[in-house]
Design a protein around this motif. Structure first.
Motif, short mmCIF file in Angstrom:
data_model
loop_
_atom_site.label_atom_id
_atom_site.label_comp_id
_atom_site.label_asym_id
_atom_site.label_seq_id
_atom_site.Cartn_x
_atom_site.Cartn_y
_atom_site.Cartn_z
N ALA A 75 0.84 -1.04 -0.05
CA ALA A 75 -0.06 -0.08 0.09
C ALA A 75 0.66 1.11 -0.13
CB ALA A 75 -0.83 -0.07 1.22
N ILE A 76 1.94 1.49 0.74
CA ILE A 76 2.89 2.33 0.99
C ILE A 76 3.57 2.60 -0.60
CG2 ILE A 76 4.83 3.34 1.79
CD1 ILE A 76 4.10 1.81 4.51
N SER A 77 3.75 1.58 -0.92
CA SER A 77 4.69 1.52 -2.56
C SER A 77 3.68 2.07 -3.55
CB SER A 77 4.96 0.14 -3.07
OG SER A 77 5.93 0.19 -4.23
N ASP A 78 2.28 1.69 -3.39
CA ASP A 78 1.24 1.91 -4.25
C ASP A 78 1.25 3.55 -4.27
OD1 ASP A 78 -1.00 2.50 -5.78
OD2 ASP A 78 -1.90 0.55 -5.18
N TYR A 79 1.16 4.12 -2.81
CA TYR A 79 0.79 5.62 -2.78
C TYR A 79 2.18 6.19 -3.11
CZ TYR A 79 0.99 9.94 -0.08
OH TYR A 79 0.96 11.19 0.45
N THR A 80 3.44 5.88 -2.99
CA THR A 80 4.45 6.47 -3.53
C THR A 80 4.40 6.70 -4.90
OG1 THR A 80 5.96 5.19 -1.66
CG2 THR A 80 6.87 6.29 -3.58
N GLN A 81 3.86 5.67 -5.77
CA GLN A 81 3.62 5.98 -6.99
C GLN A 81 3.15 6.79 -7.38
OE1 GLN A 81 1.79 2.70 -9.43
NE2 GLN A 81 3.53 2.71 -10.88
N THR A 82 1.91 6.90 -6.81
CA THR A 82 0.61 7.87 -6.99
C THR A 82 1.29 9.26 -6.62
OG1 THR A 82 -1.08 6.45 -6.38
CG2 THR A 82 -1.56 8.80 -6.21
N LEU A 83 1.99 9.48 -5.68
CA LEU A 83 2.71 10.80 -5.20
C LEU A 83 3.49 11.10 -6.03
CD1 LEU A 83 2.83 12.73 -2.54
CD2 LEU A 83 4.61 11.38 -1.69
N SER A 84 4.31 10.37 -6.81
CA SER A 84 5.30 10.69 -7.77
C SER A 84 4.83 11.40 -9.18
CB SER A 84 6.26 9.41 -8.17
OG SER A 84 5.53 8.61 -8.98
N LYS A 85 3.30 10.76 -9.29
CA LYS A 85 2.73 11.43 -10.29
C LYS A 85 1.81 12.45 -10.12
CE LYS A 85 2.36 6.72 -12.57
NZ LYS A 85 1.48 5.87 -12.88
N ASN A 86 1.52 12.69 -8.81
CA ASN A 86 0.66 13.86 -8.25
C ASN A 86 1.14 14.40 -6.91
OD1 ASN A 86 -1.41 15.83 -7.94
ND2 ASN A 86 -2.99 14.28 -7.75
N PRO A 87 2.14 15.22 -7.06
CA PRO A 87 2.50 15.57 -5.54
C PRO A 87 1.35 16.31 -4.71
CG PRO A 87 3.85 16.31 -7.24
CD PRO A 87 2.75 15.64 -8.04
N GLY A 88 0.44 16.43 -5.26
CA GLY A 88 -0.65 17.40 -4.56
C GLY A 88 -1.61 16.45 -3.67
N VAL A 89 -1.25 14.96 -3.86
CA VAL A 89 -2.51 14.20 -3.22
C VAL A 89 -2.39 14.28 -1.65
CG1 VAL A 89 -2.50 12.67 -4.98
CG2 VAL A 89 -0.88 12.28 -3.38
N PRO A 90 -3.41 13.95 -1.19
CA PRO A 90 -3.34 13.85 0.52
C PRO A 90 -2.50 13.15 1.15
CG PRO A 90 -5.62 14.08 -0.25
CD PRO A 90 -4.90 13.63 -1.31
N SER A 91 -2.05 13.13 2.30
CA SER A 91 -0.97 12.28 3.02
C SER A 91 -1.42 10.77 3.26
CB SER A 91 -0.81 12.79 4.45
OG SER A 91 -2.12 12.48 5.00
N PHE A 92 -0.52 9.88 3.14
CA PHE A 92 -0.96 8.67 3.26
C PHE A 92 -1.77 8.46 4.49
CE2 PHE A 92 -0.14 4.15 4.91
CZ PHE A 92 -0.15 3.50 3.66
N GLN A 93 -1.70 9.05 5.39
CA GLN A 93 -2.52 8.82 6.81
C GLN A 93 -4.02 9.26 6.50
OE1 GLN A 93 -1.06 10.11 10.55
NE2 GLN A 93 -2.84 11.10 11.13
N ALA A 94 -4.12 10.36 5.94
CA ALA A 94 -5.43 10.95 5.63
C ALA A 94 -6.21 9.96 4.72
CB ALA A 94 -5.37 12.48 4.70
N LEU A 95 -5.59 9.35 3.73
CA LEU A 95 -6.06 8.35 2.77
C LEU A 95 -6.43 6.96 3.34
CD1 LEU A 95 -4.16 9.26 -0.53
CD2 LEU A 95 -6.54 9.74 -0.20
#
Length: 358
Positions: A202-222
């Motif tokens: 899940a963290i790796s998945d979030y990292t990939q999303t973050l690299s494409k969209n730096p404005g996404v909410p924090s991992f904790q918030a999601l």
């Protein structure tokens, strides 16, 4: 007396010309027959040395209207380099034949999971001479199913006798319709699932999303619907994918467990040759991919392929693989792991394997 002499001379001339005329006619007739027989034998000889490749012959362009010959010439230019196909009997409609082998539906598919190590597994498998795989993810059984099986088959690489056709699309594992659709194609299809600690995944998945969209909410918030109560948001795809037991139940309605191999994403990193041995056995392949093919890349943090013959450098996965994870509060990680614990235990029981995530 004079008239009688003239008639006699005319008769002699006629008698002399008759044999000549007959000889001329015989000569012309003989030549005509010779030409016909010569053309026929030449055609037969040509047929013996030049086999007909296609059932339909082109009409001589000289006999066609000018606009037709122009269109034919344009079509021929457009078709240059394209693969020609011949009509196939109905009983053989599952393969498209060509000069380099046949296009077949995949006998094995890597169906999941996202960020589990599917790309690494596919690249390792492609070393094997008896494996031919599609490079890009076809997404046929989830996004492109309405295009039809013929479209899907045409995406496949050509294979020779004894070679296996493969593809990988990690989203199949979590697509509700995918098991039934693949089963409809062939219940003999072998399925490979690469799984990884769901919290890390899940963290790796979030990292990939973050690299494409730096404005996404924090991992904790999601991750949490409510941080204070610790209620996990299972509607977030990064969390939902890791509930492996739930997804597997759907697949077992259409495929027996014997048709599914579960590969450990962690062991694919720590012992790639060992996991590849299991994969090759499952596919019925000789163990060609072994320790000699791998080295551990300290910078990336995962194994890479040693320099292939004819190449100037080793082969590692792209820059998108091995990204550094953002710092996540440990309490969030522990809560997520606790959420997954019962699902993991059920998954171990269903597969008969302990992946050691606890």
């Amino acid at each position: 007396m004079g008239c009688s002499r003239s008639l006699h001379l005319a008769s002699l001339r006629a008698q002399t010309k008759a044999p000549l005329l007959l000889l001329t006619m015989i000569t012309v007739f003989t030549y005509f027959v010779y030409c016909l027989s010569g053309c026929s034998s030449d055609g037969a000889a040509a047929g013996a040395t030049m086999p007909v490749l296609y059932s339909q012959r082109r009409a001589p362009t000289a006999l066609l209207p000018a606009h037709v010959t122009a269109a034919a010439a344009a079509a021929a230019a457009t078709d240059t380099g394209r693969e020609r196909r011949s009509a196939q009997p109905a009983a053989r409609n599952i393969s498209t034949f060509n000069n380099f082998g046949i296009k077949k539906f995949p006998q094995a598919i890597i169906i999941g999971v996202k960020k589990g190590g599917t790309r690494a597994l596919l690249e390792f498998l492609r070393i094997h001479p008896e494996v031919r795989a599609v490079g890009a993810e076809p997404h046929f059984f989830d996004r492109n199913y309405d295009r039809g099986l013929e479209w899907y088959r045409n995406l496949m690489p050509r294979t020779l006798e004894g070679q296996i056709t493969m593809e990988k699309t990690p989203s199949y594992f979590v697509t509700k319709e995918a098991p039934k659709r693949i089963s409809s194609m062939s219940r003999n299809t072998k399925l490979i699932v690469v799984v990884r600690n769901p919290a890390t995944r899940a963290i790796s998945d979030y990292t990939q999303t973050l690299s494409k969209n730096p404005g996404v909410p924090s991992f904790q918030a999601l991750t949490f619907k409510n941080v204070s109560t610790g209620l996990i948001d299972t509607t977030w795809s990064a969390v939902r994918i890791g509930i492996y037991a739930k997804h597997l139940e759907n697949w077992l309605q259409y495929f027996p467990l014997s048709k599914i191999l579960f590969v450990s994403g962690e062991r694919l990193v720590s012992d790639p040759a060992g996991e590849m041995g299991r994969v090759q056995d499952f596919l019925g392949l000789k163990r060609v991919v072994t320790d000699k093919h791998f080295y551990f890349n300290e910078t990336k943090g995962f194994p890479c392929l040693k320099k292939p013959e004819g190449s100037s450098k080793p082969r590692c996965l792209g820059k998108s693989k091995g990204r550094t994870h953002p710092k996540i509060d440990m309490d969030v990680v522990l809560r997520l792991k606790e959420f997954y614990r019962p699902f993991n235990q059920k998954f171990y029981q269903m597969t008969g394997q302990d992946f050691g995530w606890e």
